[in-house]
Design a protein around this motif. Structure first.
Motif, mmCIF file in Angstrom:
data_model
loop_
_atom_site.group_PDB
_atom_site.id
_atom_site.type_symbol
_atom_site.label_atom_id
_atom_site.label_comp_id
_atom_site.label_asym_id
_atom_site.label_seq_id
_atom_site.Cartn_x
_atom_site.Cartn_y
_atom_site.Cartn_z
ATOM 1 N N UNK A 131 58.194 38.262 43.800
ATOM 2 C CA UNK A 131 58.104 37.057 44.612
ATOM 3 C C UNK A 131 58.258 37.308 46.096
ATOM 4 N N UNK A 132 58.374 38.575 46.512
ATOM 5 C CA UNK A 132 58.547 38.903 47.929
ATOM 6 C C UNK A 132 57.265 39.569 48.431
ATOM 7 N N UNK A 133 56.526 38.903 49.327
ATOM 8 C CA UNK A 133 55.239 39.461 49.777
ATOM 9 C C UNK A 133 55.351 40.856 50.386
ATOM 10 N N UNK A 138 53.937 46.469 50.034
ATOM 11 C CA UNK A 138 54.402 47.858 50.075
ATOM 12 C C UNK A 138 53.961 48.621 48.833
ATOM 13 N N UNK A 139 53.760 47.919 47.735
ATOM 14 C CA UNK A 139 53.265 48.553 46.506
ATOM 15 C C UNK A 139 51.798 48.933 46.625
ATOM 16 N N UNK A 149 52.601 33.611 47.421
ATOM 17 C CA UNK A 149 53.291 34.556 46.533
ATOM 18 C C UNK A 149 54.677 33.983 46.235
ATOM 19 N N UNK A 150 55.090 33.817 44.966
ATOM 20 C CA UNK A 150 54.351 34.087 43.734
ATOM 21 C C UNK A 150 53.202 33.115 43.532
ATOM 22 N N UNK A 151 52.124 33.579 42.880
ATOM 23 C CA UNK A 151 50.910 32.792 42.682
ATOM 24 C C UNK A 151 50.955 32.127 41.306
ATOM 25 N N UNK A 152 50.927 30.796 41.305
ATOM 26 C CA UNK A 152 51.007 30.023 40.055
ATOM 27 C C UNK A 152 49.712 29.238 39.895
ATOM 28 N N UNK A 245 59.155 48.636 42.047
ATOM 29 C CA UNK A 245 59.103 47.177 41.983
ATOM 30 C C UNK A 245 58.040 46.644 42.940
ATOM 31 N N UNK A 246 57.577 45.411 42.668
ATOM 32 C CA UNK A 246 56.668 44.738 43.586
ATOM 33 C C UNK A 246 55.237 44.634 43.109
ATOM 34 N N UNK A 247 54.977 44.590 41.781
ATOM 35 C CA UNK A 247 53.606 44.442 41.316
ATOM 36 C C UNK A 247 53.133 43.001 41.507
#
Length: 396
Positions: A131-133, A138-139, A149-152, A245-247
């Motif tokens: 949930x952190x852009x 960075x990923x 982000x997060x995209x719902x 983390x961060x996908x």
């Protein structure tokens, strides 16, 4: 952690529907990359299959050492004759056709037991990081044009059955650039995996998390890099591939709402996991720069030391005359006197040596140099005078 209270819901056309969903509490869980990495490694180990070399490998020959006294090594040697194999070393790991050192066994400890609470902590941290852009970028994901982000998305996405429709959804949400990036990274694997049915590798794209499969898996499964997973079976290997983390995650509305019942909130325990609640963060405010600027901390700090003290190079006074003069000012005078005494003693020694050798000691200044000329010696008489003297003696 994502602290936004509400998240907008988007349609399959990429437009905001006007409805909002409450941000689940799991998105405020502490992010611990160390726990995610260790749990991910242990989970990867649990998928390994045992392997080993044959127990007979390298020992399927009759070999015996020749012993000592034959000027050869005491390694076992193949018996017999008539062939170049006879007499060759056998059995040892340093021998041709010998066994390997420490042959692998199937009873190695392949798998790892993972603490259940630690496993849950890791998945909560991985979900919170999605949930952190900044972490998603960075990923390596291309989310510059993504609306949120997060995209719902609405639950209507779960009813899609055609890949063409799924591609249209990704294009509307400005995510097709991410798929193009995945396609461009498709390449051959380096190593022997090419011979083991895993010739090609590529990067990971977005993961689509749904609540009910009404055709969504069939629609998205053929798009490169896209992973589909049910919200009830979230897997750390999919949410944080490689232990990082961060996908990029695409949630359906019903799956997003279900997170509170799965992981609970700090006010309410989980409904699906027995006696489980979210991990408490160690810090209520994670903004370190804001903490350091706060009045409470600034009052407790001492004023900064602005005076610069340079390190002084320590010099040896026995080798450095200026340092010696600071310690002992009379040392300069002593050195001059010592040189003068040395000069006088040297002159006396030279006079004594010259007197023993029969040399005239001449002052260097008078002679114009350091050389000392010899004493003048009478010249030898010429040959004619010598002859006359000899004749006189004979007459007498």
């Amino acid at each position: 952690m994502a602290c936004r209270p509400l998240v907008s819901v988007y349609s399959e056309k990429g437009e905001a529907t006007g409805t909002s969903v409450k941000m689940p509490a799991v998105f405020q869980a502490p992010i611990r990359p160390d726990i995610v990495g260790s749990v991910h490694m242990d989970m990867m180990k649990n998928g390994r299959q045992p392997y080993a070399v044959s127990a007979k490998a390298g020992h399927q020959t009759s070999a015996e050492s020749w012993g000592t006294g034959r000027a050869v090594a005491r390694i076992p040697r193949v018996s017999g004759g008539g062939t170049n194999r006879s007499g060759q070393g056998a059995f040892g790991n340093m021998c041709r056709h010998g066994r390997m050192f420490a042959p692998t066994k199937t009873w190695r400890r392949w798998h790892r037991r993972i603490n259940v609470n630690q496993r849950r902590y890791a998945i909560c941290s991985a979900i919170a990081a999605t949930g952190i852009p900044a972490l998603v970028m960075a990923k390596g994901h291309c989310i510059e044009e993504v609306p949120e982000i997060p995209l719902v998305l609405t639950d209507k996405v779960q009813t899609l059955t055609k890949t063409k429709e799924a591609v249209g959804v990704l294009r509307k949400l400005k995510l097709w650039r991410e798929i193009e990036k995945v396609k461009s990274t498709r390449r051959f694997r380096a190593g022997k995996g090419k011979m083991r049915n895993r010739r090609r590798i590529q990067r990971r794209g977005p993961v689509v998390i749904y609540n009910q499969d009404n055709g969504i898996c069939r629609a998205f499964r053929n798009i490169p890099g896209v992973t589909l997973i049910n919200v009830d079976r979230l897997n750390l290997l999919k949410i944080a591939p490689g232990g990082h983390v961060g996908r990029l995650c695409i949630w359906t509305e019903s799956a997003f709402k279900k997170l509170d019942s799965i992981y609970g909130t700090w006010k309410k325990a989980s409904e699906q996991k027995t006696d489980y609640n979210l991990p408490m963060p160690k810090m209520t405010n994670c903004d370190l720069s804001r903490l350091l600027r706060s009045d409470e901390i600034q009052k407790a700090l001492r004023p900064p030391k602005k005076q610069v003290t340079r390190r002084v190079l320590k010099r040896n006074p026995l080798k450095n005359l200026s340092v010696l003069a600071k310690l002992n000012p009379y040392a300069v005078v002593e050195k001059k006197l010592a040189k003068l005494v040395e000069k006088q003693q040297k002159k006396k020694r030279q006079e004594l040596q010259d007197a023993k050798r029969g040399l005239a000691t001449v002052d260097a200044a008078a002679s114009g140099g350091k050389s000392r000329p010899r004493k003048p010696v009478t010249k030898a008489p010429p040959a004619k005078e010598k002859k006359e003297k000899k004749e006189k003696k004979e007459k007498k």
